[in-house]
Write a protein that holds these residues in place. Structure first.
Motif, short mmCIF file in Angstrom:
data_model
loop_
_atom_site.label_atom_id
_atom_site.label_comp_id
_atom_site.label_asym_id
_atom_site.label_seq_id
_atom_site.Cartn_x
_atom_site.Cartn_y
_atom_site.Cartn_z
N ASP A 63 52.34 75.57 83.31
CA ASP A 63 52.85 74.36 83.94
C ASP A 63 54.33 74.17 83.61
N VAL A 64 54.71 74.42 82.38
CA VAL A 64 56.11 74.27 81.98
C VAL A 64 57.00 75.20 82.80
N ARG A 75 67.52 71.60 92.30
CA ARG A 75 68.97 71.68 92.06
C ARG A 75 69.65 72.53 93.13
N THR A 76 69.06 73.67 93.47
CA THR A 76 69.68 74.54 94.48
C THR A 76 69.65 73.91 95.88
N ARG A 77 68.76 72.94 96.09
CA ARG A 77 68.66 72.25 97.38
C ARG A 77 69.46 70.95 97.38
N ASN A 78 70.28 70.74 96.33
CA ASN A 78 71.10 69.54 96.19
C ASN A 78 70.29 68.25 96.17
N ILE A 79 69.13 68.30 95.54
CA ILE A 79 68.29 67.12 95.35
C ILE A 79 68.65 66.54 93.99
N HIS A 80 69.03 65.27 93.96
CA HIS A 80 69.50 64.65 92.72
C HIS A 80 68.41 63.87 92.00
N GLN A 81 67.36 63.50 92.71
CA GLN A 81 66.26 62.74 92.12
C GLN A 81 64.95 63.37 92.58
N LEU A 82 64.11 63.76 91.64
CA LEU A 82 62.83 64.39 91.94
C LEU A 82 61.74 63.68 91.15
N ASN A 83 60.75 63.18 91.85
CA ASN A 83 59.58 62.57 91.22
C ASN A 83 58.42 63.53 91.36
N ILE A 84 57.82 63.90 90.22
CA ILE A 84 56.74 64.88 90.21
C ILE A 84 55.48 64.20 89.72
N MET A 85 54.45 64.15 90.58
CA MET A 85 53.16 63.60 90.19
C MET A 85 52.36 64.68 89.47
N LEU A 86 51.78 64.32 88.33
CA LEU A 86 51.05 65.26 87.49
C LEU A 86 49.60 64.83 87.33
N PRO A 87 48.70 65.77 87.05
CA PRO A 87 47.30 65.40 86.80
C PRO A 87 47.08 64.90 85.37
N TYR A 88 48.05 65.14 84.48
CA TYR A 88 47.95 64.76 83.08
C TYR A 88 49.35 64.65 82.50
N SER A 89 49.47 64.00 81.37
CA SER A 89 50.79 63.86 80.76
C SER A 89 51.17 65.14 80.01
N LEU A 90 52.46 65.32 79.86
CA LEU A 90 52.98 66.44 79.08
C LEU A 90 53.29 65.94 77.68
N ARG A 113 49.27 56.75 87.73
CA ARG A 113 49.02 58.16 87.48
C ARG A 113 50.23 58.73 86.76
N GLU A 114 50.04 59.89 86.18
CA GLU A 114 51.11 60.51 85.41
C GLU A 114 52.20 61.00 86.35
N SER A 115 53.45 60.85 85.92
CA SER A 115 54.56 61.36 86.74
C SER A 115 55.78 61.61 85.88
N LEU A 116 56.62 62.47 86.38
CA LEU A 116 57.93 62.73 85.78
C LEU A 116 58.99 62.28 86.76
N GLN A 117 59.98 61.59 86.25
CA GLN A 117 61.14 61.25 87.06
C GLN A 117 62.28 62.12 86.55
N VAL A 118 62.78 62.99 87.42
CA VAL A 118 63.79 63.96 87.04
C VAL A 118 65.09 63.62 87.75
N SER A 119 66.14 63.44 86.95
CA SER A 119 67.47 63.18 87.50
C SER A 119 68.33 64.40 87.25
N LEU A 120 68.87 64.94 88.32
CA LEU A 120 69.73 66.12 88.24
C LEU A 120 71.17 65.70 88.47
#
Length: 121
Positions: A63-64, A75-90, A113-120
């Motif tokens: 998963d990692v 990052r290569t697609r110039n996306i600055h904010q990505l929210n990733i829904m997960l089945p469990y926490s990391l 539900r579990e999620s990651l908010q990723v800021s690039l």
């Protein structure tokens, strides 16, 4: 901002077992984006990202590793904010490893539900 459901990827990847050749082709898929560009131009950015991500991720990877690939793809697609829904926490070590490899600002949420908010940056 793009939302990506990693849970969906995991469910779909478990529907069938991939043959070695098929898995190898999926690993080579990131270099074939140009041929899909016209086809992907007709969909929403989140749908396009999901299609490309499904070609780039592998159920054979951890998963990692998949999350690092997903963030680098964003990052290569110039996306600055990505929210990733997960089945469990990391755990903290997993988040630290992802942060170290991607240099992204990552926050984990456990609301509905579990999620990651990723800021690039």
């Amino acid at each position: 901002m793009i939302n990506y459901d990693y849970t969906r990827f995991l469910c779909e990847s478990n529907k069938y077992k991939r043959a070695f050749f098929h898995t190898l082709l999926l690993q080579l898929a990131p270099w074939s984006f140009n041929r899909d560009k016209e086809e992907n131009a007709r969909c929403f950015p989140s749908e396009e990202f999901t299609q490309i991500a499904s070609q780039s991720l592998s159920s054979l990877n951890s998963d990692v590793s998949n999350l690092i690939t997903l963030i680098e793809l964003a990052r290569t697609r110039n996306i600055h904010q990505l929210n990733i829904m997960l089945p469990y926490s990391l755990d903290e070590k997993e988040i630290a490893k992802i942060t170290k490899h991607t240099l992204a600002d990552i926050q984990q949420f456990s609301d509905d539900r579990e999620s990651l908010q990723v800021s690039l940056l």
